[in-house]
Write an enzyme that holds these catalytic residues in place. Structure first.
Site, mmCIF file in Angstrom:
data_model
loop_
_atom_site.group_PDB
_atom_site.id
_atom_site.type_symbol
_atom_site.label_atom_id
_atom_site.label_comp_id
_atom_site.label_asym_id
_atom_site.label_seq_id
_atom_site.Cartn_x
_atom_site.Cartn_y
_atom_site.Cartn_z
ATOM 1 C CB SER A 260 -1.010 -0.078 1.321
ATOM 2 O OG SER A 260 -0.148 0.263 2.357
ATOM 3 C CG ASP A 261 1.373 5.932 -1.407
ATOM 4 O OD1 ASP A 261 2.250 5.827 -0.520
ATOM 5 O OD2 ASP A 261 1.170 6.789 -2.311
#
Ligand SMILES: *[C@@H]1O[C@H](CO)[C@@H](O)[C@H](O)[C@H]1NC(C)=O
Ligand SMILES: *[C@@H]1O[C@H](CO)[C@@H](O)[C@H](O)[C@H]1NC(C)=O
Ligand SMILES: *[C@@H]1O[C@H](CO)[C@@H](O)[C@H](O)[C@H]1NC(C)=O
Ligand SMILES: *[C@@H]1O[C@H](CO)[C@@H](O)[C@H](O)[C@H]1NC(C)=O
Ligand SMILES: *[C@@H]1O[C@H](CO)[C@@H](O)[C@H](O)[C@H]1NC(C)=O
Ligand SMILES: *[C@@H]1O[C@H](CO)[C@@H](O)[C@H](O)[C@H]1NC(C)=O
Ligand SMILES: *[C@@H]1O[C@H](CO)[C@@H](O)[C@H](O)[C@H]1NC(C)=O
Ligand SMILES: *[C@@H]1O[C@H](CO)[C@@H](O)[C@H](O)[C@H]1NC(C)=O
Length: 787
Positions: free
Chosen positions: A272-273
Site C-alpha cells: 500500500s501507499d
C-alpha cells in the site's frame, strides 16, 4: 527433504509464471534464478510462526527502527535481518550524501531510452550502497490527466507509450544493481486534492476522491505503462491513495486481482501507499500483500496499531483469511529478496545514518542517541551523468535567428528568482521564493549536498572570456519594471522562471510562479534579445512566447543538482539540446485543462461527495487537441536543435506475421505483462533521417499510428505515439530508423470481448519530428486471417 519437496511443489508454478524481467545482473553470481528464489522463499515461510508472518506483512515506521521510511523488521530466530524501503523515483530520498538526479519529467523530455536506463543504473547503485533493499519508484501514475496535478513531475509523460518505455528502462536499470523497484501508484491517483479521506468538522469521515474510469480508458491510458513495468520485471507495485470506482485501490480486487494478477500476470508483491490500507481481511483478500508502513495513520506510528499486525491471528482463527493466503503474501515479498541475493553477505548493510537524516527531516533528531554516525557517501561520479542529462534533455522551443548558442564575448543580464542559489536551504520542503528549482517536493525529492545555480554557472563561464554579468534576482523588482541598477543594457537577457510542485498539493495555475509574466514582459520591453529558461514541474502557459523580443525559450524542467552547469552547456553550445516536449503546451490552458476536483471550500458533508468521472476518456493532452482541431502553441513531441534534420518522405512497412489473428490467442498462458502475444512484433517500419545542418546533434524521429476510424469504437484518438528513437548524427550524415510495432501498439481494448483487438480497415502510419510535424506516411490494411 522438506526443501526438496517445496522446490518440486513450486517448480511448475515458477516455470509457468517466472518474472520475465530481462535483468542483467551487476554480478551474475549474486543473482539466483526465480525457481531457486521462490523455493527459498517458500522454505523461509515454512519456518515462521503466524506471529512472525503477520509482522512480515505489516511494515514498521518508528524512530530509529530499521532507519528507513518503511521497514520490515528482522526475525532473529530465523536469521533474517529485515527489509529497508526508501523513497523515491529521483534518487535516494531522506538520506545524506546522495545525488539529486533529473526528475521523471526531465527523463520523459529526454526521449532517450539509453539515458533513462543509465540513470536507473546510477540510482540503483546509490540505493544499493546505502544498503536499501527496495527503491520506492519509478512512477507512472499520475499519468498527468490534470495539467496541474502536484505529482506529475515524478513520472515521465502524459503519453502512456512514452511513459511505459521510460518506466521499463528505469526498472531494468535500477534492478541490475540487485535493488528491488516498486511501480507506483496504481491507479487513478491523478490529483492530490482529497487523495486520502478526511474528517469533517462534525467528525464524519469524508472518503477520498473516487476516480471513475471506464474499462477502455483504463487499459489504453492509465494501466498501459504499468504493463510495461511488469513486463520489464518490476518486483513490487504500490496501490494508490484514491478510490477507484468507489473502492480504495488497496482493497479493490478489480485492480489488484483482475488487472494486476490475472490480466497482467504480475508475480511480485503489492504494497500500500503509506497509510493507504483501510481494512483488515478485506484488503488481504482483495490482493494486498503488504501494509505500509503498518500503522493506521501518522498518529498511530508510535503505538503501531494496525488493521493488520496482531489482528491477523484473529482473522486466521475466525477464518476470514486463510493461512495459505498469508503464506503466499510472505512468499511473494521474500522471493525478490532471494532472487537478488539481498540475503548475501555481499549486500551492504543499511547505512545507520539513514535513521538520522530521516529524523532531521522530521525535526526529531534530538530523540536519537548520539554520536550521529557518519553518512556513507554513495554519489560516485554520478554528477557527470546528471549534468549530461540536464543539458541534453533541455527542450529548445524557440530560437529566432539562431540567437543560441551564445557567442562570446557578451554583456549578459540575468533575471529571475530561479537564477539564484537557494536562500531557504538545500532541502526543498515548502514553496520558496529565492533559489533555482531542480526537483520538486514530497516523496520524490532528494536532499542536496550542493546545487549549481544558473547564476553561479553563468558567472563562471563569463569569467573565462572576461564577460560582464549583471543580475536582478527579486522578481518583485523586475515585475515593478525597476531596471535602474543596469548599465549598460545587456546584449542578452537571460530570464529564469520556475514552477514548484509537491506531493499532497496540486498546482493552482499554469503560469510560471512569482509574477513570471510581468517579469518576462518587463525584461523584454528593454531588452530585444531576451532568452527565457523555465525550470518547471510540468506544463506552463507561455503568454510571452510570441513577444518579438523573446528570441529563445528553453524548457529545462527539473534537471537535478548540476542545473546551472547543464544550462550553461546548452546556452554556449557545448551540448546541442535534443529534448522534446513530453506533453503539449496549449495556446490557452482552457484548450485541454481538466480541472482538479475541489470541494474543499464547500465543506461537503456527504462521505462520498468526492467523485471524479473521467468522462473525457482518452481525450487528454494531444489526443484532445487533435480531436478538437485545436492548434497548440508547442505540440507534443516538439523541440528544436542547433542543427536541422530531414526525413525521407516514404515509409517502408513490413508485416512480420502472415498468420495474424485479430486477437491474442486466449489459450496462451498469461506471462508478466499479459498475454505474450501482445508483445509480439507485428510491423516493421523504416525511414531515414539526415542531419541537414552544420552542427552535430541528436533528433527524435517519432511514429504515430492512426487506427481505422470506421472499425474502432467512438473515442478512438486520431493518432497515438507508438515509436521513437533518439538518433545522433554528424552534419550531412544519414541513418535508417526502424520502429517495431507490437500487437498491443496496433490494438484497441474491446470492452465486450475483454481483449485487445486489431481493428479491420486502413491504418495510417506517420513518422516525423513531432505530433504535428509528420513527414513520412504510409497507409495499410493488416492482413488478418480472421479479418
Ligand atoms: C513465534 O516466534 C516468536 C519468536 O520469533 C515468539 O516470540 C512467538 O511467541 C511465537 N509465536 C507463536 C504463536 O508461536
Ligand atoms: C469502473 O467502472 C467502469 C464503469 O462501470 C467500468 O467500465 C470499469 O471496468 C470499472 N473498472 C474497474 C477496475 O473495475
Ligand atoms: C486491531 O484492529 C482494531 C480495529 O480494527 C484496532 O483497534 C486494534 O488496535 C488492532 N490491533 C492491533 C494489535 O493492531
Ligand atoms: C532576424 O533576422 C531577420 C533577417 O535578418 C531580421 O529581419 C529580424 O529582425 C531578426 N529578428 C530578430 C529578433 O533579431
Ligand atoms: C506582481 O507584480 C506587481 C507589480 O509590481 C505587484 O503589484 C504584485 O503584487 C506582484 N504579485 C506577486 C504575486 O508578487
Ligand atoms: C522590444 O524591444 C525594443 C527595443 O528595446 C522596444 O522598443 C520594444 O518596445 C520592445 N517590444 C516589446 C514587445 O517589448
Ligand atoms: C482547493 O480549494 C481550497 C479552498 O478554497 C484552496 O485553498 C485550494 O488551494 C484549492 N486547491 C487547488 C488545487 O486549487
Ligand atoms: C455530520 O453532518 C452531516 C450533514 O449535516 C450528517 O449527515 C452527519 O450525520 C453528521 N455526523 C455526525 C457524526 O454528527
Amino acid at each position: 527433504m522438506l526443501y526438496v519437496i517445496s522446490l518440486l511443489l513450486f517448480l511448475s508454478h515458477a516455470l509457468a509464471n517466472p518474472f520475465s524481467g530481462q535483468v542483467t545482473a551487476r554480478d551474475a553470481n549474486q543473482f539466483r534464478t526465480w525457481v531457486t528464489a521462490e523455493a527459498m522463499a517458500s522454505e523461509f515461510v515454512s519456518r515462521l510462526n503466524l506471529t512472525e508472518k503477520s509482522a512480515m506483512i505489516t511494515g514498521k515506521l518508528s524512530l530509529g527502527v530499521g532507519g528507513c521510511i518503511g521497514n520490515l523488521l528482522p526475525i532473529d530466530r530465523v536469521g533474517y535481518s529485515g527489509l529497508c524501503m526508501q523513497d523515491g523515483p529521483n534518487g535516494v530520498g531522506l538520506a545524506d550524501l546522495t545525488s539529486v538526479f533529473p526528475s521523471g519529467v526531465t527523463m520523459g523530455a529526454s526521449w532517450d531510452k539509453k539515458l533513462i536506463y543509465q540513470r536507473g543504473v546510477a540510482i540503483g547503485k546509490e540505493f544499493r550502497s546505502k544498503g536499501i533493499h527496495v527503491a520506492l519508484g519509478p512512477s507512472a501514475g499520475p499519468l498527468g490527466r490534470h495539467g496541474l496535478g502536484g505529482r506529475n513531475w515524478e513520472g515521465f509523460s502524459i503519453d502512456p507509450y512514452l511513459s511505459g518505455i521510460a518506466i521499463a528502462a528505469s526498472i531494468e536499470g535500477i534492478q541490475t544493481q540487485g535493488v528491488q523497484t516498486c511501480a507506483k501508484h496504481i491507479v487513478g491517483n491523478e490529483q492530490e486534492t482529497q487523495r486520502s479521506f478526511t474528517i469533517s468538522q462534525n467528525g464524519t469521515r469524508i472518503e477520498a476522491i473516487s476516480s471513475n474510469i471506464d474499462d477502455r480508458t483504463m487499459h489504453e491510458l492509465y494501466m498501459w505503462p504499468f504493463a510495461n513495468a511488469i513486463k520489464a520485471g518490476v518486483v513490487s507495485a504500490m496501490c494508490s491513495y484514491n478510490r477507484l470506482n468507489q473502492t480504495y485501490t488497496c482493497e479493490s480486487s478489480a485492480v489488484l486481482k483482475n488487472l494486476l494478477r490475472e490480466e497482467l500476470g504480475f508475480q511480485g508483491y503489492i504494497m500500500s501507499d503509506w497509510f493507504a490500507t483501510h481494512s483488515g481481511a478485506k484488503s488481504i483478500n482483495a490482493g494486498l500483500d503488504l501494509n505500509m508502513p503498518g500503522a493506521y495513520n501518522a498518529e498511530t506510528i508510535a503505538t503501531g496499531e494496525s488493521y493488520w499486525g496482531g489482528n491477523i491471528t484473529t482473522m486466521v482463527q475466525a477464518g476470514s483469511v486463510s493461512e495459505e493466503r498469508i503464506d503466499e503474501m510472505v512468499r511473494r515479498i521474500m522471493t525478490p529478496y532471494f532472487y537478488f541475493g539481498q540475503d548475501r553477505e555481499s549486500y551492504p548493510t543499511v547505512d545507520p545514518s539513514l535513521a538520522y537524516s530521516f529524523a532531521a527531516w522530521s525535526n526529531v533528531l534530538d530523540y536519537l542517541p548520539t554520536p550521529i554516525p557518519k553518512s556513507r557517501d554513495v554519489r560516485g561520479n554520478h554528477h557527470q551523468l546528471i549534468r549530461k542529462i540536464g543539458a541534453e534533455a533541455s527542450v529548445l522551443l524557440k530560437n529566432v535567428n539562431s540567437t543560441l548558442p551564445l557567442k562570446a564575448p557578451l554583456n549578459i543580464g540575468v533575471f529571475g528568482n530561479d537564477a539564484a542559489s537557494s536562500s531557504d536551504g538545500l532541502t526543498f520542503i515548502k514553496h520558496f521564493e529565492i533559489g533555482t528549482l531542480d526537483i520538486g517536493a514530497g516523496a520524490g525529492t532528494v536532499r542536496h549536498t550542493y546545487l549549481v545555480s544558473p547564476l553561479e554557472a553563468i558567472q563562471a563561464r563569463a569569467k573565462k572570456f572576461g564577460g560582464r554579468v549583471q543580475y536582478i534576482l527579486h522578481n518583485a523588482i523586475t515585475a515593478a519594471g525597476d531596471f535602474s541598477s543596469l548599465f549598460p543594457i545587456p546584449d542578452v537577457c537571460l530570464v529564469f522562471l520556475n514552477t514548484f510542485a509537491a506531493e499532497n498539493m496540486d498546482r493552482q495555475t499554469y503560469e510560471a510562479d512569482w509574477n513570471s509574466t510581468l517579469v518576462v514582459e518587463n525584461v523584454a520591453s528593454m531588452c530585444p534579445n531576451t532568452i527565457v529558461v523555465t525550470h518547471s514541474a510540468g506544463i506552463n502557459s507561455m503568454p510571452w512566447a510570441n513577444n518579438v523580443n523573446v528570441t529563445a525559450i528553453i524548457a529545462a524542467h527539473l534537471p537535478g543538482q548540476e542545473s546551472g552547469n547543464s544550462i550553461v552547456d546548452v546556452l554556449w553550445g557545448d551540448v546541442n539540446p535534443s529534448g522534446r516536449l513530453p506533453y503539449s503546451i496549449a495556446k490557452n490552458p482552457k484548450d485541454y485543462d481538466i480541472p482538479i476536483v475541489n470541494l474543499t471550500e464547500s465543506q461537503v458533508t456527504s462521505p462520498t461527495a468526492w467523485q471524479d468521472d473521467f468522462v473525457e476518456g482518452q481525450m487528454i493532452d494531444y489526443r484532445k487537441l487533435d480531436s478538437a482541431g485545436i492548434e497548440p502553441l508547442f505540440e507534443f513531441g516538439f523541440g528544436l536543435s542547433y542543427t536541422t534534420f530531414g526525413m525521407k518522405s516514404n515509409l517502408k512497412v513490413k508485416q512480420l506475421n502472415s498468420h495474424l489473428t485479430s486477437k491474442p490467442d486466449p489459450s496462451h498462458e498469461v506471462q508478466p505483462g499479459g498475454n505474450p502475444d501482445l508483445w509480439e512484433p507485428i510491423l516493421r517500419v523504416t525511414t531515414t533521417v539526415t542531419n541537414t545542418g552544420s552542427k552535430e546533434g541528436a533528433t527524435v524521429p517519432q511514429l504515430y499510428v492512426s487506427m481505422p476510424q470506421g472499425s474502432t469504437p467512438e473515442g478512438t484518438p486520431l493518432q497515438v505515439l507508438r515509436g521513437f528513437e533518439k538518433v545522433f548524427l554528424k552534419p550531412g550524415k544519414s541513418q535508417d530508423v526502424t520502429f517495431e510495432l507490437l500487437r498491443r501498439d496496433v490494438s484497441y481494448w474491446d470492452t465486450s470481448f475483454q481483449s485487445w483487438v486489431i481493428p479491420k480497415g486502413r491504418f495510417s502510419l506517420g513518422a516525423g519530428f513531432s505530433s504535428r510535424d509528420i513527414v513520412a506516411k504510409a497507409d495499410l490494411e493488416l492482413n488478418l486471417v480472421d479479418g
